[in-house]
Design an enzyme around this catalytic site. Structure first.
Site, PDB file in Angstrom:
ATOM      1  N   ILE A  12     -29.577  63.904  50.562  1.00 50.84           N
ATOM      2  CA  ILE A  12     -29.690  65.324  50.199  1.00 50.84           C
ATOM      3  C   ILE A  12     -29.534  65.486  48.680  1.00 50.84           C
ATOM      4  CG2 ILE A  12     -28.848  67.658  50.657  1.00 50.84           C
ATOM      5  CD1 ILE A  12     -27.658  66.532  53.315  1.00 50.84           C
ATOM      6  N   ASP A  31     -21.917  58.493  41.603  1.00 52.33           N
ATOM      7  CA  ASP A  31     -22.113  57.928  42.947  1.00 52.33           C
ATOM      8  C   ASP A  31     -21.665  56.471  42.898  1.00 52.33           C
ATOM      9  OD1 ASP A  31     -23.421  56.855  45.377  1.00 52.33           O
ATOM     10  OD2 ASP A  31     -24.518  58.748  45.388  1.00 52.33           O
ATOM     11  N   LYS A  84     -20.595  59.748  56.167  1.00 52.60           N
ATOM     12  CA  LYS A  84     -21.129  60.751  57.102  1.00 52.60           C
ATOM     13  C   LYS A  84     -21.493  60.214  58.489  1.00 52.60           C
ATOM     14  CE  LYS A  84     -25.960  60.157  55.968  1.00 52.60           C
ATOM     15  NZ  LYS A  84     -27.273  60.743  55.882  1.00 52.60           N
ATOM     16  N   SER A 124     -20.594  71.257  57.079  1.00 51.85           N
ATOM     17  CA  SER A 124     -21.490  70.913  58.178  1.00 51.85           C
ATOM     18  C   SER A 124     -21.281  71.860  59.346  1.00 51.85           C
ATOM     19  CB  SER A 124     -21.156  69.484  58.612  1.00 51.85           C
ATOM     20  OG  SER A 124     -21.728  69.203  59.866  1.00 51.85           O
ATOM     21  N   TYR A 150     -15.030  62.299  61.373  1.00 51.57           N
ATOM     22  CA  TYR A 150     -15.930  62.829  60.345  1.00 51.57           C
ATOM     23  C   TYR A 150     -15.894  64.359  60.359  1.00 51.57           C
ATOM     24  CZ  TYR A 150     -20.234  64.623  58.334  1.00 51.57           C
ATOM     25  OH  TYR A 150     -21.131  65.378  57.617  1.00 51.57           O
ATOM     26  N   LYS A 154     -14.460  67.436  57.492  1.00 57.48           N
ATOM     27  CA  LYS A 154     -15.156  68.616  56.948  1.00 57.48           C
ATOM     28  C   LYS A 154     -14.316  69.872  57.186  1.00 57.48           C
ATOM     29  CE  LYS A 154     -18.840  66.593  55.389  1.00 57.48           C
ATOM     30  NZ  LYS A 154     -19.044  66.403  53.968  1.00 57.48           N
ATOM     31  N   ASN A 200     -28.900  59.222  63.396  1.00 53.41           N
ATOM     32  CA  ASN A 200     -29.511  60.531  63.637  1.00 53.41           C
ATOM     33  C   ASN A 200     -30.901  60.369  64.222  1.00 53.41           C
ATOM     34  OD1 ASN A 200     -27.804  61.179  60.733  1.00 53.41           O
ATOM     35  ND2 ASN A 200     -27.383  62.351  62.580  1.00 53.41           N
ATOM     36  N   GLY A 293     -19.505  63.143  73.134  1.00 50.13           N
ATOM     37  CA  GLY A 293     -19.207  64.038  72.009  1.00 50.13           C
ATOM     38  C   GLY A 293     -20.333  64.988  71.655  1.00 50.13           C
TER      39      GLY A 293
HETATM   40  P1  NAD Z   1     -25.812  60.098  51.974  1.00 44.63           P
HETATM   41  O1  NAD Z   1     -24.937  59.046  52.546  1.00 44.63           O
HETATM   42  O2  NAD Z   1     -27.248  59.802  51.809  1.00 44.63           O
HETATM   43  O3  NAD Z   1     -25.236  60.584  50.553  1.00 44.63           O
HETATM   44  C1  NAD Z   1     -23.874  60.538  50.256  1.00 44.63           C
HETATM   45  C2  NAD Z   1     -23.738  59.856  48.904  1.00 44.63           C
HETATM   46  O4  NAD Z   1     -22.356  59.778  48.546  1.00 44.63           O
HETATM   47  C3  NAD Z   1     -24.273  58.421  48.909  1.00 44.63           C
HETATM   48  O5  NAD Z   1     -25.138  58.251  47.809  1.00 44.63           O
HETATM   49  C4  NAD Z   1     -23.028  57.555  48.756  1.00 44.63           C
HETATM   50  O6  NAD Z   1     -23.274  56.350  48.069  1.00 44.63           O
HETATM   51  C5  NAD Z   1     -22.110  58.488  47.997  1.00 44.63           C
HETATM   52  N1  NAD Z   1     -20.687  58.205  48.165  1.00 44.63           N
HETATM   53  C6  NAD Z   1     -19.995  57.965  49.305  1.00 44.63           C
HETATM   54  N2  NAD Z   1     -18.694  57.775  49.035  1.00 44.63           N
HETATM   55  C7  NAD Z   1     -18.545  57.917  47.689  1.00 44.63           C
HETATM   56  C8  NAD Z   1     -17.442  57.845  46.801  1.00 44.63           C
HETATM   57  N3  NAD Z   1     -16.206  57.595  47.246  1.00 44.63           N
HETATM   58  N4  NAD Z   1     -17.659  58.018  45.477  1.00 44.63           N
HETATM   59  C9  NAD Z   1     -18.909  58.277  45.010  1.00 44.63           C
HETATM   60  N5  NAD Z   1     -19.985  58.367  45.807  1.00 44.63           N
HETATM   61  C10 NAD Z   1     -19.804  58.185  47.127  1.00 44.63           C
HETATM   62  O7  NAD Z   1     -25.622  61.421  52.865  1.00 44.63           O
HETATM   63  P2  NAD Z   1     -26.384  62.805  52.838  1.00 44.63           P
HETATM   64  O8  NAD Z   1     -27.086  62.943  54.132  1.00 44.63           O
HETATM   65  O9  NAD Z   1     -27.122  62.963  51.574  1.00 44.63           O
HETATM   66  O10 NAD Z   1     -25.136  63.795  52.908  1.00 44.63           O
HETATM   67  C11 NAD Z   1     -24.593  64.386  51.743  1.00 44.63           C
HETATM   68  C12 NAD Z   1     -23.402  65.233  52.154  1.00 44.63           C
HETATM   69  O11 NAD Z   1     -23.824  66.203  53.121  1.00 44.63           O
HETATM   70  C13 NAD Z   1     -22.281  64.443  52.824  1.00 44.63           C
HETATM   71  O12 NAD Z   1     -21.041  64.969  52.392  1.00 44.63           O
HETATM   72  C14 NAD Z   1     -22.483  64.721  54.297  1.00 44.63           C
HETATM   73  O13 NAD Z   1     -21.289  64.608  55.018  1.00 44.63           O
HETATM   74  C15 NAD Z   1     -22.994  66.142  54.265  1.00 44.63           C
HETATM   75  N6  NAD Z   1     -23.774  66.500  55.468  1.00 44.63           N
HETATM   76  C16 NAD Z   1     -24.843  65.724  55.812  1.00 44.63           C
HETATM   77  C17 NAD Z   1     -25.558  66.020  56.975  1.00 44.63           C
HETATM   78  C18 NAD Z   1     -26.714  65.163  57.399  1.00 44.63           C
HETATM   79  O14 NAD Z   1     -27.076  65.204  58.579  1.00 44.63           O
HETATM   80  N7  NAD Z   1     -27.331  64.383  56.506  1.00 44.63           N
HETATM   81  C19 NAD Z   1     -25.186  67.129  57.757  1.00 44.63           C
HETATM   82  C20 NAD Z   1     -24.106  67.917  57.363  1.00 44.63           C
HETATM   83  C21 NAD Z   1     -23.407  67.589  56.208  1.00 44.63           C
HETATM   84  N1  UFG Z   2     -30.375  61.959  69.834  1.00 43.24           N
HETATM   85  C1  UFG Z   2     -31.085  61.181  70.725  1.00 43.24           C
HETATM   86  N2  UFG Z   2     -31.346  59.875  70.377  1.00 43.24           N
HETATM   87  C2  UFG Z   2     -30.933  59.339  69.196  1.00 43.24           C
HETATM   88  C3  UFG Z   2     -30.201  60.156  68.297  1.00 43.24           C
HETATM   89  C4  UFG Z   2     -29.934  61.464  68.656  1.00 43.24           C
HETATM   90  O1  UFG Z   2     -31.474  61.634  71.796  1.00 43.24           O
HETATM   91  O2  UFG Z   2     -31.196  58.150  68.946  1.00 43.24           O
HETATM   92  C5  UFG Z   2     -30.154  63.386  70.179  1.00 43.24           C
HETATM   93  C6  UFG Z   2     -28.709  63.808  70.213  1.00 43.24           C
HETATM   94  O3  UFG Z   2     -28.158  63.618  71.488  1.00 43.24           O
HETATM   95  C7  UFG Z   2     -28.806  65.297  69.812  1.00 43.24           C
HETATM   96  C8  UFG Z   2     -30.002  65.322  68.863  1.00 43.24           C
HETATM   97  O4  UFG Z   2     -30.740  64.144  69.135  1.00 43.24           O
HETATM   98  O5  UFG Z   2     -29.125  66.066  70.936  1.00 43.24           O
HETATM   99  C9  UFG Z   2     -29.602  65.319  67.390  1.00 43.24           C
HETATM  100  O6  UFG Z   2     -28.721  64.224  67.132  1.00 43.24           O
HETATM  101  P1  UFG Z   2     -28.343  63.781  65.651  1.00 43.24           P
HETATM  102  O7  UFG Z   2     -27.444  62.610  65.754  1.00 43.24           O
HETATM  103  O8  UFG Z   2     -29.567  63.645  64.825  1.00 43.24           O
HETATM  104  O9  UFG Z   2     -27.580  65.069  65.083  1.00 43.24           O
HETATM  105  P2  UFG Z   2     -26.232  65.768  65.584  1.00 43.24           P
HETATM  106  O10 UFG Z   2     -26.568  67.215  65.760  1.00 43.24           O
HETATM  107  O11 UFG Z   2     -25.620  65.063  66.704  1.00 43.24           O
HETATM  108  O12 UFG Z   2     -25.282  65.560  64.330  1.00 43.24           O
HETATM  109  C10 UFG Z   2     -25.722  65.908  63.033  1.00 43.24           C
HETATM  110  C11 UFG Z   2     -25.015  65.033  62.000  1.00 43.24           C
HETATM  111  C12 UFG Z   2     -23.565  65.362  61.936  1.00 43.24           C
HETATM  112  C13 UFG Z   2     -23.371  66.819  61.724  1.00 43.24           C
HETATM  113  C14 UFG Z   2     -24.089  67.607  62.787  1.00 43.24           C
HETATM  114  C15 UFG Z   2     -23.997  69.079  62.543  1.00 43.24           C
HETATM  115  O13 UFG Z   2     -25.146  63.674  62.329  1.00 43.24           O
HETATM  116  O14 UFG Z   2     -23.024  64.709  60.829  1.00 43.24           O
HETATM  117  O15 UFG Z   2     -25.471  67.243  62.777  1.00 43.24           O
HETATM  118  O16 UFG Z   2     -24.421  69.352  61.252  1.00 43.24           O
HETATM  119  F1  UFG Z   2     -22.065  67.093  61.789  1.00 43.24           F
END
Ligand code: NAD
Ligand code: UFG
Length: 336
Positions: A12, A31, A84, A124, A150, A154, A200, A293
């Site tokens: 992101i 990072d 994450k 999240s 996790y 948050k 995911n 979960g």
């Molecule tokens: P990502 O893992 O691609 O990015 C996170 C970045 O943080 C990475 O580049 C990693 O190297 C860096 N990082 C981790 N620990 C660190 C540390 N101690 N010091 C410096 N850098 C560090 O994940 P993302 O999907 O881009 O997510 C970004 C943020 O959004 C995270 O906080 C995640 O929890 C949150 N979020 C993500 C999702 C999702 O589904 N992708 C959903 C809800 C919230």
């Molecule tokens: N799913 C499958 N097969 C897979 C992976 C997922 O069927 O291989 C299903 C899950 O059961 C769910 C949906 O696809 O119904 C989405 O699953 P994801 O794992 O992609 O996403 P979640 O909603 O479970 O979780 C995500 C992030 C979490 C975050 C949450 C809410 O992984 O970090 O969204 O923002 F907290």
């Protein structure tokens, strides 16, 4: 504004860098590359034809962070850095509590010391735990039914930030609760690059499409949803990135919370079908047991972000699948 983007090499964060520059801001990245590659930042620099200072540092290292702030004033911080993976957090909870909470505490300390006016935090939809009713608004109940460390981090960090804001009344803190980010930049140059087996759904589907995995496992088809599979609010990562730019607009001191989602639910089977259309082949899938979960359904009411931030997602599921496929097919091994 000049922004520090922690975790800016990640999925992101890298997309947000592009939108920040498009909006006339400049950025630096901190990072430790725990889950990313510096190549993502290099590609963003190339796309924008700019140079973005990259600091390879652990945000949990208070001294390194202090040094960065002592040399450079920032107008705001966007805090993406953190771990994450839901499954990994169950296996190794201490690593998750330590990284996600310590990094946030360290940032709050430098915000106080260096008088940084605004922090935007990646929260999240997981903080809503088991939804009481849908769609989820920012006033929906939080904290009940979170099933993994996790998610707890948050929830706890949001509380820490609220307490901090109370005692530091000049600071603005924006908590952005993301729903399910998917897709990639439309250039195909940057995208999501999971280092291990994707947790995911969408990156898993993309790896099946590119031939790296044989089939998608659908976790349960007996949920109380229209087709029995889990329903989520998938939001294009570029729309999400633009939400951060919108949230940078001068914020009043205090805590502001916004859902960033589309308001529309999509089932697992619908997403597989949309991706099959994008890559022009039927993707194989198999129904397996529910994943412990998981909740049945989750989608946002994002009207608050629309009204207060003038933020409106513009991209569809089809756009996200097309962009994700472009990224995946052009970069079958991610940034490696
Ligand atoms: P990502 O893992 O691609 O990015 C996170 C970045 O943080 C990475 O580049 C990693 O190297 C860096 N990082 C981790 N620990 C660190 C540390 N101690 N010091 C410096 N850098 C560090 O994940 P993302 O999907 O881009 O997510 C970004 C943020 O959004 C995270 O906080 C995640 O929890 C949150 N979020 C993500 C999702 C999702 O589904 N992708 C959903 C809800 C919230
Ligand atoms: N799913 C499958 N097969 C897979 C992976 C997922 O069927 O291989 C299903 C899950 O059961 C769910 C949906 O696809 O119904 C989405 O699953 P994801 O794992 O992609 O996403 P979640 O909603 O479970 O979780 C995500 C992030 C979490 C975050 C949450 C809410 O992984 O970090 O969204 O923002 F907290």
């Amino acid at each position: 504004m000049h922004i520090l983007v922690t975790g800016g090499a990640g999925y992101i964060g890298s997309h947000t860098l592009i939108e920040l520059y498009h909006a006339g801001h400049t950025a630096e990245v901190a990072d430790n590359l725990a889950n990313s590659s510096v190549e993502a930042v290099r590609r963003v620099e190339k796309m924008l034809d700019v140079s973005i200072p990259f600091h390879q540092l652990d945000v949990c290292n208070a001294q390194a962070l202090d040094q960065l702030f002592s040399h450079q004033p920032f107008d705001a911080i966007i805090h993406f850095a953190g771990l994450k993976s839901v499954g990994e957090s169950v296996q190794n909870p201490l690593r998750y509590y330590s990284t996600n909470i310590t990094s946030s505490l360290n940032l709050l300390s430098v915000i106080k010391k260096y008088h940084i006016p605004h922090l935007i935090f990646s929260s999240s939809a997981t903080v809503y735990g088991t939804p009481e009713s849908l769609p989820l608004t920012e006033n929906s109940r939080t904290g009940i039914g979170i099933t993994n460390p996790y998610g707890h981090t948050k929830y706890m960090i949001e509380q820490i930030m609220r307490d901090f804001a109370q005692s530091n009344p000049t600071v603005a803190i924006t908590l952005l609760r993301y729903f399910n980010p998917i897709g990639a930049h439309e250039s195909g140059a940057i995208g999501e690059d999971p280092h291990d087996v994707p947790n995911n759904l969408l990156p898993y589907i993309a790896q099946v499409a590119v031939g790296k995995r044989p089939e998608v496992q659908v976790f349960g088809d007996d949920y109380p949803t229209p087709d029995g599979t889990g329903v989520r609010d998938y939001i294009h990562v570029v729309d999400l990135a633009r939400g951060h730019v919108a949230a940078l607009a001068p914020a009043q001191p205090g805590v502001h919370t916004y859902n960033l989602g589309t308001g529309k639910g999509t089932s697992v089977l619908e997403l597989i079908s949309a991706f099959s259309a994008a890559c022009k082949k039927e993707l194989p899938y198999r129904i397996v047991a529910r994943r412990p979960g998981d909740i049945a359904e989750c989608y946002a009411d994002s009207q608050k972000a629309a009204q207060e931030l003038n933020w409106h997602p513009t991209k569809s599921i089809a756009d996200a699948c097309r962009d994700s496929w472009r990224w995946q097919s052009q970069n079958p091994n991610g940034y490696r």
